[in-house]
Design a protein around this motif. Sequence first.
Motif, PDB file in Angstrom:
ATOM      1  N   GLN A 125       0.760  -1.235  -0.007  1.00 40.51           N
ATOM      2  CA  GLN A 125      -0.021   0.094  -0.039  1.00 40.51           C
ATOM      3  C   GLN A 125       0.780   1.232   0.162  1.00 40.51           C
ATOM      4  N   VAL A 126       2.006   1.270  -0.858  1.00 40.07           N
ATOM      5  CA  VAL A 126       2.787   2.298  -0.899  1.00 40.07           C
ATOM      6  C   VAL A 126       2.724   2.803  -2.372  1.00 40.07           C
ATOM      7  N   VAL A 127       2.141   4.110  -2.604  1.00 45.73           N
ATOM      8  CA  VAL A 127       2.144   4.447  -4.138  1.00 45.73           C
ATOM      9  C   VAL A 127       3.496   4.738  -4.503  1.00 45.73           C
ATOM     10  N   LYS A 128       3.620   4.513  -5.717  1.00 47.10           N
ATOM     11  CA  LYS A 128       5.190   4.940  -6.386  1.00 47.10           C
ATOM     12  C   LYS A 128       4.754   5.272  -7.826  1.00 47.10           C
ATOM     13  N   GLN A 129       5.692   5.736  -8.504  1.00 46.42           N
ATOM     14  CA  GLN A 129       5.411   6.307  -9.868  1.00 46.42           C
ATOM     15  C   GLN A 129       6.493   6.274 -10.724  1.00 46.42           C
ATOM     16  N   LEU A 130       6.293   5.723 -11.861  1.00 46.85           N
ATOM     17  CA  LEU A 130       7.249   5.467 -12.889  1.00 46.85           C
ATOM     18  C   LEU A 130       7.080   6.348 -14.151  1.00 46.85           C
ATOM     19  N   LYS A 131       7.931   6.565 -14.953  1.00 43.55           N
ATOM     20  CA  LYS A 131       7.759   7.046 -16.292  1.00 43.55           C
ATOM     21  C   LYS A 131       8.176   6.415 -17.429  1.00 43.55           C
ATOM     22  N   ASP A 132       7.306   5.895 -18.162  1.00 38.39           N
ATOM     23  CA  ASP A 132       7.400   4.974 -19.128  1.00 38.39           C
ATOM     24  C   ASP A 132       7.345   5.515 -20.508  1.00 38.39           C
ATOM     25  N   ARG A 133       8.610   5.310 -21.305  1.00 37.64           N
ATOM     26  CA  ARG A 133       8.935   5.715 -22.506  1.00 37.64           C
ATOM     27  C   ARG A 133       8.598   4.514 -23.480  1.00 37.64           C
ATOM     28  N   GLN A 134       7.378   4.649 -24.079  1.00 36.83           N
ATOM     29  CA  GLN A 134       6.861   3.658 -25.018  1.00 36.83           C
ATOM     30  C   GLN A 134       7.260   3.650 -26.312  1.00 36.83           C
ATOM     31  N   ARG A 135       8.031   2.611 -27.049  1.00 35.39           N
ATOM     32  CA  ARG A 135       8.267   2.632 -28.380  1.00 35.39           C
ATOM     33  C   ARG A 135       7.466   1.829 -28.960  1.00 35.39           C
ATOM     34  N   GLU A 148       7.488  -2.093 -28.807  1.00 41.66           N
ATOM     35  CA  GLU A 148       8.895  -2.605 -28.702  1.00 41.66           C
ATOM     36  C   GLU A 148       9.584  -2.503 -27.543  1.00 41.66           C
ATOM     37  N   SER A 149       9.125  -1.552 -26.606  1.00 39.08           N
ATOM     38  CA  SER A 149       9.875  -1.276 -25.359  1.00 39.08           C
ATOM     39  C   SER A 149       9.691  -2.171 -24.126  1.00 39.08           C
ATOM     40  N   GLY A 150       8.584  -3.252 -24.500  1.00 38.40           N
ATOM     41  CA  GLY A 150       8.392  -3.918 -23.303  1.00 38.40           C
ATOM     42  C   GLY A 150       7.381  -3.209 -22.234  1.00 38.40           C
ATOM     43  N   LEU A 151       7.115  -4.198 -21.371  1.00 38.43           N
ATOM     44  CA  LEU A 151       6.108  -3.691 -20.135  1.00 38.43           C
ATOM     45  C   LEU A 151       7.153  -2.695 -19.262  1.00 38.43           C
ATOM     46  N   PRO A 152       6.404  -2.151 -18.491  1.00 32.93           N
ATOM     47  CA  PRO A 152       7.089  -0.949 -17.905  1.00 32.93           C
ATOM     48  C   PRO A 152       7.883  -2.063 -16.692  1.00 32.93           C
ATOM     49  N   ALA A 153       8.882  -1.054 -16.219  1.00 35.30           N
ATOM     50  CA  ALA A 153       9.699  -1.964 -15.185  1.00 35.30           C
ATOM     51  C   ALA A 153       9.072  -1.520 -13.646  1.00 35.30           C
TER      52      ALA A 153
END
Length: 156
Positions: A125-135, A148-153
């Motif tokens: 229950q800890v909110v995190k954020q990531l930026k995903d550069r999708q190709r 092409e870039s795959g699922l977010p990490a």
Amino acid sequence: MISQVILKSRIASYASGAGRRRLGSFTAGVLALSLLAGCNPVKQDRLSDRLQNATNGYQTALRWGYFENAYGYLHPDQRDKTPMPDTLTGLRLTGYDVIQSPVMDTEAETATQIVAIDYLYEDRQVVKQLKDRQRWRYDAEKNTWWLESGLPAFER
């Protein structure tokens, strides 16, 4: 007076067959160029619509936790090489915001989109954020866009 004679001879020239043929050739050339120029925007619109459908479908699959469906947006060759990540177990997305709408390169039939994803794991229950550069890459044979870039990490 001389200018009237020249003008009359030019009008007569165009009224003759040679003048009409030149005008017809010119008109045909302009028409052909406009048709060729018009094809590119149609192709771009078609690719853009398909890209929008793909990115929306991918976003919906992630947002609702249909990770198998999101995984399906990867090219089949990439899916064969990359197993579905274990980090998706217990994951819940709380936000998905498009930071940069898809920027398409119609020549290379690729696109890039940047999104911010807010997520948490149900056991923490800890909110995190990531930026995903999708190709994304367009497959003309299958008539679809592949991620092409795959699922977010996602990190636990």
